[in-house]
Design a protein around this motif. Structure first.
Motif, PDB file in Angstrom:
ATOM      1  N   ALA A  46       0.837  -1.209   0.000  1.00 58.93           N
ATOM      2  CA  ALA A  46       0.000   0.000   0.000  1.00 58.93           C
ATOM      3  C   ALA A  46       0.869   1.257   0.000  1.00 58.93           C
ATOM      4  O   ALA A  46       0.555   2.237  -0.684  1.00 58.93           O
ATOM      5  CB  ALA A  46      -0.947  -0.016   1.199  1.00 58.93           C
ATOM      6  N   ILE A  47       1.960   1.240   0.743  1.00 56.01           N
ATOM      7  CA  ILE A  47       2.868   2.403   0.775  1.00 56.01           C
ATOM      8  C   ILE A  47       3.427   2.665  -0.617  1.00 56.01           C
ATOM      9  O   ILE A  47       3.520   3.818  -1.051  1.00 56.01           O
ATOM     10  CB  ILE A  47       4.021   2.166   1.772  1.00 56.01           C
ATOM     11  N   LEU A  57       0.825   4.416  -2.637  1.00 51.07           N
ATOM     12  CA  LEU A  57       0.692   5.835  -2.263  1.00 51.07           C
ATOM     13  C   LEU A  57       1.855   6.663  -2.826  1.00 51.07           C
ATOM     14  O   LEU A  57       1.651   7.772  -3.318  1.00 51.07           O
ATOM     15  CB  LEU A  57       0.632   5.987  -0.738  1.00 51.07           C
ATOM     16  N   GLY A 100     -10.315   3.080   4.804  1.00 45.48           N
ATOM     17  CA  GLY A 100      -9.113   3.799   5.234  1.00 45.48           C
ATOM     18  C   GLY A 100      -8.214   4.144   4.055  1.00 45.48           C
ATOM     19  O   GLY A 100      -7.610   5.218   4.003  1.00 45.48           O
ATOM     20  N   PHE A 101      -8.146   3.229   3.089  1.00 48.49           N
ATOM     21  CA  PHE A 101      -7.186   3.404   1.985  1.00 48.49           C
ATOM     22  C   PHE A 101      -7.624   4.485   1.000  1.00 48.49           C
ATOM     23  O   PHE A 101      -6.790   5.258   0.513  1.00 48.49           O
ATOM     24  CB  PHE A 101      -6.998   2.071   1.266  1.00 48.49           C
ATOM     25  N   PRO A 137      -9.423   7.386   1.337  1.00 46.67           N
ATOM     26  CA  PRO A 137      -9.059   8.757   1.732  1.00 46.67           C
ATOM     27  C   PRO A 137      -7.556   9.021   1.661  1.00 46.67           C
ATOM     28  O   PRO A 137      -7.132  10.083   1.192  1.00 46.67           O
ATOM     29  CB  PRO A 137      -9.568   8.847   3.177  1.00 46.67           C
ATOM     30  N   MET A 138      -6.753   8.065   2.106  1.00 45.65           N
ATOM     31  CA  MET A 138      -5.288   8.212   1.989  1.00 45.65           C
ATOM     32  C   MET A 138      -4.884   8.463   0.545  1.00 45.65           C
ATOM     33  O   MET A 138      -4.144   9.395   0.229  1.00 45.65           O
ATOM     34  CB  MET A 138      -4.584   6.906   2.394  1.00 45.65           C
ATOM     35  N   SER A 163      -5.851  11.751  -0.862  1.00 44.20           N
ATOM     36  CA  SER A 163      -5.070  12.881  -0.341  1.00 44.20           C
ATOM     37  C   SER A 163      -3.701  12.963  -1.002  1.00 44.20           C
ATOM     38  O   SER A 163      -3.054  14.009  -0.952  1.00 44.20           O
ATOM     39  CB  SER A 163      -4.929  12.785   1.183  1.00 44.20           C
ATOM     40  N   HIS A 164      -3.254  11.868  -1.621  1.00 46.25           N
ATOM     41  CA  HIS A 164      -1.973  11.901  -2.349  1.00 46.25           C
ATOM     42  C   HIS A 164      -2.162  12.192  -3.836  1.00 46.25           C
ATOM     43  O   HIS A 164      -1.196  12.462  -4.531  1.00 46.25           O
ATOM     44  CB  HIS A 164      -1.201  10.594  -2.127  1.00 46.25           C
ATOM     45  N   ALA A 175     -13.693  12.152   2.408  1.00 45.21           N
ATOM     46  CA  ALA A 175     -12.431  12.617   1.814  1.00 45.21           C
ATOM     47  C   ALA A 175     -12.678  13.800   0.886  1.00 45.21           C
ATOM     48  O   ALA A 175     -11.906  14.764   0.883  1.00 45.21           O
ATOM     49  CB  ALA A 175     -11.742  11.468   1.072  1.00 45.21           C
ATOM     50  N   LEU A 231     -13.063  16.751   3.117  1.00 47.45           N
ATOM     51  CA  LEU A 231     -11.796  17.148   3.753  1.00 47.45           C
ATOM     52  C   LEU A 231     -10.811  17.740   2.747  1.00 47.45           C
ATOM     53  O   LEU A 231      -9.952  18.544   3.114  1.00 47.45           O
ATOM     54  CB  LEU A 231     -11.176  15.941   4.453  1.00 47.45           C
ATOM     55  N   LEU A 232     -10.920  17.325   1.493  1.00 50.66           N
ATOM     56  CA  LEU A 232      -9.984  17.813   0.472  1.00 50.66           C
ATOM     57  C   LEU A 232     -10.566  19.005  -0.284  1.00 50.66           C
ATOM     58  O   LEU A 232     -10.099  19.346  -1.366  1.00 50.66           O
ATOM     59  CB  LEU A 232      -9.591  16.672  -0.482  1.00 50.66           C
ATOM     60  N   ASP A 233     -11.597  19.611   0.276  1.00 52.09           N
ATOM     61  CA  ASP A 233     -12.168  20.859  -0.249  1.00 52.09           C
ATOM     62  C   ASP A 233     -12.776  20.685  -1.643  1.00 52.09           C
ATOM     63  O   ASP A 233     -12.674  21.552  -2.500  1.00 52.09           O
ATOM     64  CB  ASP A 233     -11.086  21.959  -0.275  1.00 52.09           C
TER      65      ASP A 233
END
Lengths: 224, 224
Positions: A118-119, A122, A156-157, A159-160, A163-164, A185, A188-190
């Protein structure tokens, strides 16, 4: 494929993704399609690029590009970005496809096989945004394959990843948990001005709950 | 404060955060505390730094630093990072506090007031990680203040923030939704080797559900 496309377009105005590994089937689907389709998918393999991109161009479609080739599905984010660059260069340079019609898949693989997957996804997303500012999509449920509570992992994944820089996903829109995570998300990310969509979804859920409670009360009364 | 610290340390072995805006109260709490406390908080205002950091050093505590000063709570991530730099420089340089004992709060403010707040927090987190590699914390529920479905917003925001570098949070550990989101983020960010903690939590939830179902069945049988 042509029949399926006509049937589904008779039922919904949503844009469709056409998916086949067989070129003739893709071609038939694209020919039958009204509007701008999205083709899933083309890899960075030379023969696949040469077979699929002319169809994409001819039918005015968009295409999902997978950054893997004959040799490998690369682990390293930088190598994925190199293959994405090849895809984008060939599609835009050789075939004249607009970069806005190329959607790169950063490749999401199961953490059940390797908890580092997952990292790397991202990191790939962040690099693709930085290098190309390109649209992206991935199979959101791949990452949780073989694990319990898959929807909680996806919730969880997404939104992460958003955001990237992830801009879309192949995801289960029937899962309220996943849909709510994506809406949170967006907020939160406008991307939800004044939170209007978030608040409307909350009110709709409240109204549905009140209606269900009223129906239950009426049924209970009828039963007595 | 001294009585409260002794009372709570008699009930739990968890480390405590000591929070007061009154220096004498902080001092009394730190003097009574057994172990390494975390002080909440110090701003980048000169008089607050001069008043609080000597206490932190003397009692071997750690401290949460807020990147705001006399003039402003800055909006711009780069300005927050400058104030964090001042905090870190004074704490390490003037008072000899280890950088590992400084926890910077990137400042999470309500999206209900300005839907751009969360993005600025995420940018600040990424910059703080890049510049200082420092530990961070924030009030996880601030962001959703005044909005409906606050836990769903927190459950989206914490994984995002963790993926950019947040290392801890002031959060509601009684909310299963929030706790599960953090555990999912730990799993996805490769901080849960083999997914052992995720799988154990799933099994515990399954066992609890089975036990509840059995108790319900027994109660139903007793009632007939």
């Amino acid at each position: 494929m042509a029949r399926a496309v006509r049937l589904i377009q008779g039922l919904t105005d949503l844009p469709l993704v056409i998916d086949s590994s067989i070129i003739e089937v893709l071609d038939a689907g694209l020919a039958a399609y009204q509007g701008k389709a999205l083709v899933n998918s083309v890899t960075a393999e030379d023969d696949r690029l040469a077979a699929i991109l002319p169809l994409v161009k001819r039918h005015g479609a968009a295409v999902i590009g997978l950054p893997n080739d004959e040799e490998e599905i690369p682990e390293e984010p930088r190598r994925r970005v190199e293959l994405a660059r090849k895809l984008i260069d060939v599609a835009t340079g050789t075939y004249g496809i607009g970069v806005e019609d190329i959607v790169i898949d950063p490749l999401a693989m199961p953490i059940g096989a390797d908890t580092g997957h997952a990292i790397r996804t991202l990191e790939t997303i962040a690099l693709l945004r930085e290098e190309f500012g390109v649209n992206m999509t991935f199979g959101a449920s791949n990452v949780s394959f073989g694990m319990p509570d898959r929807h909680a992992i996806g919730a969880g994944f997404l939104p992460m990843a958003m955001s990237h820089g992830l801009t879309s996903a192949i995801m289960d829109a029937r899962s309220p948990q996943i849909v709510r995570a994506v809406k949170a998300a967006d907020l939160l990310l406008d991307r939800d001005p004044w939170g209007a969509s978030w608040i409307a979804a909350h009110r709709a859920a409240q109204a549905a709950a009140a209606q269900a409670a009223a129906a239950q009360a009426a049924a209970a009364q009828a039963g007595t």
